[in-house]
Design an enzyme around this catalytic site. Sequence first.
Site, mmCIF file in Angstrom:
data_model
loop_
_atom_site.group_PDB
_atom_site.id
_atom_site.type_symbol
_atom_site.label_atom_id
_atom_site.label_comp_id
_atom_site.label_asym_id
_atom_site.label_seq_id
_atom_site.Cartn_x
_atom_site.Cartn_y
_atom_site.Cartn_z
ATOM 1 N N GLU A 35 68.441 14.764 42.079
ATOM 2 C CA GLU A 35 67.671 13.972 40.941
ATOM 3 C C GLU A 35 68.176 13.171 40.343
ATOM 4 O O GLU A 35 68.406 12.210 40.037
ATOM 5 C CB GLU A 35 65.938 14.360 41.239
ATOM 6 C CG GLU A 35 65.737 14.492 42.586
ATOM 7 C CD GLU A 35 65.800 13.263 43.446
ATOM 8 O OE1 GLU A 35 65.695 12.359 43.275
ATOM 9 O OE2 GLU A 35 65.313 13.976 44.685
ATOM 10 N N HIS B 40 70.559 10.504 41.008
ATOM 11 C CA HIS B 40 69.620 9.021 41.578
ATOM 12 C C HIS B 40 69.614 7.988 39.844
ATOM 13 O O HIS B 40 70.055 7.219 39.347
ATOM 14 C CB HIS B 40 68.301 9.492 41.737
ATOM 15 C CG HIS B 40 69.148 9.234 43.385
ATOM 16 N ND1 HIS B 40 69.565 9.127 44.115
ATOM 17 C CD2 HIS B 40 68.590 10.614 43.476
ATOM 18 C CE1 HIS B 40 69.753 9.824 45.364
ATOM 19 N NE2 HIS B 40 68.469 10.254 45.461
#
Length: 121
Positions: free
Chosen positions: A103, A106
């Site tokens: 994550e 991202h």
Amino acid sequence: MYYGMLFDPTYILVIIGTVLCLIASANVKTTFARYSKVANGRGMTGAEVAQRILTLAGISYVKIERVAGDMTDHYDSRTKTLRLSDTVYDRRSVAAIGVAAHECGHAIQDAKNKTYPSSNR
């Protein structure tokens, strides 16, 4: 060519695609479950790893929050918030830090303005 009122050959492609998605999803869940039982060597939680990665990348404005659920982890580029699920946020497993690092990727992409096509930018 006439196939009848209720049959369209493209249904076969939809069924194949659905089956492939279900297999991939089951594989991800099985792998996560296996590695969620393996402690990471540093003893850090998913949230701690995420904070460390973001700090090392020079990103101080992204908030890290807990989100309810299992496998609900995501980065919201609109609010600059990284949300980690209950099974990642305060867990010290290899799976938890792997998801947290993913994550963070991202968030780093967003910070470098190299977003991917499905971005909400």
